[in-house]
Design a protein around this motif. Structure first.
Motif, short mmCIF file in Angstrom:
data_model
loop_
_atom_site.label_atom_id
_atom_site.label_comp_id
_atom_site.label_asym_id
_atom_site.label_seq_id
_atom_site.Cartn_x
_atom_site.Cartn_y
_atom_site.Cartn_z
N LYS A 1 0.82 -1.23 0.00
CA LYS A 1 0.00 0.00 0.00
C LYS A 1 0.85 1.27 0.00
O LYS A 1 0.60 2.18 -0.77
CB LYS A 1 -0.92 0.06 1.23
N THR B 1 -3.02 6.44 7.02
CA THR B 1 -3.82 6.49 8.25
C THR B 1 -3.32 5.52 9.32
O THR B 1 -3.55 5.74 10.50
CB THR B 1 -5.30 6.19 7.96
N GLY B 2 -2.62 4.45 8.93
CA GLY B 2 -2.08 3.52 9.92
C GLY B 2 -1.16 4.24 10.90
O GLY B 2 -1.10 3.89 12.08
N ARG C 1 7.28 2.37 14.30
CA ARG C 1 7.35 1.23 13.36
C ARG C 1 7.84 -0.05 14.02
O ARG C 1 7.96 -1.06 13.34
CB ARG C 1 8.28 1.57 12.18
N ALA D 1 -1.06 -1.10 17.87
CA ALA D 1 -1.93 -0.33 16.96
C ALA D 1 -3.09 -1.20 16.49
O ALA D 1 -4.25 -0.76 16.44
CB ALA D 1 -1.12 0.17 15.76
N SER D 2 -2.79 -2.43 16.19
CA SER D 2 -3.84 -3.35 15.74
C SER D 2 -4.83 -3.63 16.88
O SER D 2 -6.03 -3.75 16.66
CB SER D 2 -3.19 -4.63 15.23
N GLY E 1 -5.17 2.77 4.09
CA GLY E 1 -5.50 2.23 5.41
C GLY E 1 -6.22 0.90 5.28
O GLY E 1 -5.85 0.04 4.47
N ARG E 2 -7.24 0.73 6.12
CA ARG E 2 -8.01 -0.52 6.11
C ARG E 2 -9.47 -0.27 5.76
O ARG E 2 -10.18 -1.18 5.32
CB ARG E 2 -7.97 -1.19 7.49
N ASP F 1 -7.52 -7.49 12.21
CA ASP F 1 -8.00 -6.38 11.36
C ASP F 1 -9.21 -6.81 10.53
O ASP F 1 -10.11 -6.02 10.26
CB ASP F 1 -6.88 -5.89 10.43
N ARG G 1 -12.58 -7.76 13.27
CA ARG G 1 -13.17 -6.87 14.28
C ARG G 1 -14.58 -6.47 13.81
O ARG G 1 -14.87 -6.45 12.60
CB ARG G 1 -12.28 -5.64 14.49
O1 DC Z 1 -1.16 0.30 7.93
P1 DC Z 1 -0.42 0.03 9.24
O2 DC Z 1 0.27 -1.31 9.25
O3 DC Z 1 0.50 1.13 9.61
O4 DC Z 1 -1.58 -0.01 10.37
C1 DC Z 1 -1.32 -0.34 11.71
C2 DC Z 1 -2.61 -0.83 12.35
O5 DC Z 1 -3.55 0.24 12.42
C3 DC Z 1 -3.32 -1.96 11.61
O6 DC Z 1 -2.92 -3.23 12.07
C4 DC Z 1 -4.77 -1.71 11.86
C5 DC Z 1 -4.86 -0.24 12.16
N1 DC Z 1 -5.46 0.54 11.08
C6 DC Z 1 -6.84 0.57 11.03
O7 DC Z 1 -7.51 -0.09 11.82
N2 DC Z 1 -7.46 1.35 10.10
C7 DC Z 1 -6.76 2.07 9.23
N3 DC Z 1 -7.40 2.84 8.33
C8 DC Z 1 -5.35 2.02 9.24
C9 DC Z 1 -4.73 1.22 10.18
#
Ligand code: DC
Length: 248
Positions: free
Chosen positions: A27, A45-46, A101, A109-110, A139-140, A199, A202
């Protein structure tokens, strides 16, 4: 139209490109390229969830306590500043770009991102940042929740083993504490699967493609090929805009 009035621009250049997908799907590389190529801002956004998780860790706020996390979200300011290579992340004014990181923050974060009040606070900020358009946001849940009306939506995926190996190679280049050989590839793949699981499963805003997203599976593609395919997807949308404008 009066003589001194500028004509309406034929192409809408302030569009939003939403890029969603699991960890290690490419991504960031693709978003960075699209932003540069099409003159858009790149917003990751992560990094916001990561910065929030860092604060929770620092303050020893339990990562499974929704009420405490909600209070924390209410008193936390996270800013994303688009940069050339990556976003600068400001947590209550402090630049934490280099601290979000590592493995501990990644996992946290997750965990914190499953809670609706945390998501609501982040989504609000993301919508404010992207309101003017002209952004690639990754993001997700960008195509499903943050910008369900995004002009272009791409859902990136790849087999977990492929994503895990890409992540492993990346870690090796960064020289940070999780870098190889400290963490063998099997461990990186195992962590990535666990994070995917959380992810995707949820209740609030799970990771899934928007119904109108372009599905791009890069399992058998090089990153360059995946980048080119994503670029072509945006080009195709722009060309359609041009045709529609001409036919109007
Ligand atoms: O994209 P990343 O790996 O930096 O994201 C870290 C965590 O943040 C990921 O495991 C889930 C969460 N996340 C999310 O829930 N929604 C988003 N839009 C971006 C990330």
């Amino acid at each position: 139209m009066k003589a001194d009035e500028a004509p309406e621009p034929k192409l809408k250049r302030n569009f939003v490109v939403a890029i969603d997908g699991p960890a290690g799907a490419g991504k960031s590389t693709i978003a960075r390229h699209l932003a540069r190529h099409f003159g858009l801002l790149n917003l990751e956004t992560g990094a916001m969830y990561r910065a929030f998780a860092l604060k929770a860790l620092r303050l020893d706020v339990p990562l499974d306590d929704p009420a405490a996390l909600q209070r924390l979200a209410a008193e936390t300011e996270i800013k994303l500043e688009p940069g050339d290579e990556e976003n600068r992340v400001l947590l209550d004014g402090e630049d934490v770009t280099g601290q979000i990181r590592n493995h501990t923050v990644t996992d946290a974060a997750s965990r914190v991102s499953v809670f609706p009040p945390v998501r609501a606070a982040m989504v609000k900020r993301q919508q404010e940042i992207g309101a003017q358009g002209g952004v690639v946001m990754e993001g997700r849940d960008i195509g499903t929740v943050v910008f369900p009306n995004a002009e272009v939506k791409i859902f990136l995926d790849a087999a977990p083993e492929v994503r895990g190996m890409r992540r492993y190679d990346q870690l090796g280049q960064t020289g940070h504490p999780d870098a190889k050989p400290a963490r063998p590839p099997e461990e990186v793949i195992r962590d990535l699967r666990a994070r995917d699981e959380r992810d995707r499963n949820r209740a609030d805003s799970p990771l899934r493609p928007a119904p109108d997203a372009y599905l791009l599976d890069s399992t058998n593609l090089s990153l360059e090929e995946a980048v080119k395919t994503a670029e072509n997807t945006v080009e195709a949308w722009l060309a359609k805009q041009g045709r529609d404008a001409t036919n109007r």
